[in-house]
Design an enzyme around this catalytic site. Structure first.
Site, PDB file in Angstrom:
ATOM      1  N   THR A 219      -6.242  13.339 -26.269  1.00 26.21           N
ATOM      2  CA  THR A 219      -5.693  14.690 -26.087  1.00 26.21           C
ATOM      3  C   THR A 219      -6.288  15.603 -27.153  1.00 26.21           C
ATOM      4  O   THR A 219      -7.333  15.277 -27.739  1.00 26.21           O
ATOM      5  CB  THR A 219      -4.144  14.643 -26.134  1.00 26.21           C
ATOM      6  OG1 THR A 219      -3.638  15.921 -25.756  1.00 26.21           O
ATOM      7  CG2 THR A 219      -3.602  14.274 -27.503  1.00 26.21           C
ATOM      8  N   ASN A 220      -5.689  16.745 -27.428  1.00 25.80           N
ATOM      9  CA  ASN A 220      -6.159  17.641 -28.495  1.00 25.80           C
ATOM     10  C   ASN A 220      -4.958  18.309 -29.160  1.00 25.80           C
ATOM     11  O   ASN A 220      -3.818  18.045 -28.773  1.00 25.80           O
ATOM     12  CB  ASN A 220      -7.146  18.669 -27.919  1.00 25.80           C
ATOM     13  CG  ASN A 220      -6.503  19.509 -26.845  1.00 25.80           C
ATOM     14  OD1 ASN A 220      -5.561  20.253 -27.093  1.00 25.80           O
ATOM     15  ND2 ASN A 220      -6.985  19.360 -25.606  1.00 25.80           N
ATOM     16  N   ALA A 221      -5.231  19.174 -30.121  1.00 27.14           N
ATOM     17  CA  ALA A 221      -4.167  19.687 -30.996  1.00 27.14           C
ATOM     18  C   ALA A 221      -3.449  20.934 -30.469  1.00 27.14           C
ATOM     19  O   ALA A 221      -2.684  21.563 -31.187  1.00 27.14           O
ATOM     20  CB  ALA A 221      -4.750  19.988 -32.373  1.00 27.14           C
TER      21      ALA A 221
ATOM     22  N   ALA B  11      -5.629  24.106 -23.192  1.00 28.65           N
ATOM     23  CA  ALA B  11      -6.760  23.399 -23.797  1.00 28.65           C
ATOM     24  C   ALA B  11      -6.920  22.105 -22.996  1.00 28.65           C
ATOM     25  O   ALA B  11      -6.395  21.055 -23.369  1.00 28.65           O
ATOM     26  CB  ALA B  11      -6.460  23.106 -25.257  1.00 28.65           C
TER      27      ALA B  11
END
Ligand code: C5P
Length: 220
Positions: free
Chosen positions: A28-30, A95
């Site tokens: 995943t991402n932040a 995102a």
């Protein structure tokens, strides 16, 4: 007559997506989803009908916003394509994780000695797909749905943002840096396909959302 947002249907994508390699592991991402919530709150204040398609985030949505929760990019794509037909404005603040594991193992992958190599395949470009559908669907000067994307880059921000706006057939792109991720504040520049460029000073995501909707009003 002055512009009114009353009754306009605004669709917002928000948050990250999770791409699973087995039932308990994912990439995943932040992204915190805070920009998406700020956009939703502002569109709602203006009187629009707001729907958010959101990936998993820990901050709760504002007030009475209708949220369709998804986890993966493919789920987000399917929801967005369904809802896009009825949207006047689509703001893609999600995102989306650019890749997903090539294989999903329904059983937890066992720990073992040595290196493990993970094969990834690209996820669908959701707003890019909608941009293509819009382009194909008629007159060049067709305004709706208005498409707004975000570009987050570590370098060469303006050039990359303009390229993304063109390639994805967007009407506006919001260029910002990774410092905005998870933060309460954002330093953004808005680019419109008309050539308008508006550099915003470091501000709250809510005020940035207000500027985005102001520019859309001028555009319409
Ligand atoms: O990842 P990229 O820099 O191309 O993202 C630019 C814009 O495209 C953002 O608005 C993002 O929400 C959208 N996007 C998308 N689907 C993807 C990747 C990005 O809709 N798979």
């Amino acid at each position: 007559m002055s512009f009114s947002w009353k009754g306009l249907r605004v669709l917002i994508t928000s948050g990250p997506t999770k791409e699973f390699l087995d039932p308990v592991r994912f990439i995943t991402n932040a992204s915190s989803g805070k920009m998406g919530w700020a956009l939703a709150a502002e569109a709602w204040r203006l009187g629009a009908k707001v729907t958010v398609v959101s990936g998993p985030v820990s901050t709760p949505p504002p007030g009475k916003i209708l949220v369709q929760w998804v986890e993966t990019a493919i789920e987000m794509r399917n929801q967005v394509l369904k809802l896009a037909k009825k949207a006047d404005l689509i703001v893609s603040a999600a995102a989306v994780t650019d890749w997903r594991p090539k294989k999903f193992s329904p059983n937890k992958i066992k720990r073992r000695e040595g290196e493990v190599h993970l094969a990834l395949v690209p996820n669908p470009d959701i707003i890019g797909e909608i941009g293509k559908i819009k382009k194909k669907s008629g007159a060049k000067e067709r305004k709706f749905p208005v498409l707004v994307g975000f570009a987050l880059e570590t370098h060469d921000l303006e050039r990359a943002a303009l390229k993304k706006m063109r390639e994805k057939n967007l009407d506006m792109i919001v260029a910002n840096s990774p410092a905005s991720l998870s933060s309460e504040r954002i330093r953004a520049t808005l680019f419109l396909k008309t050539g308008v460029k508006k550099k915003l000073s470091l501000t709250t995501k809510r005020l940035c959302a207000r500027s985005i909707f102001n520019e859309i009003e001028d555009f319409l």
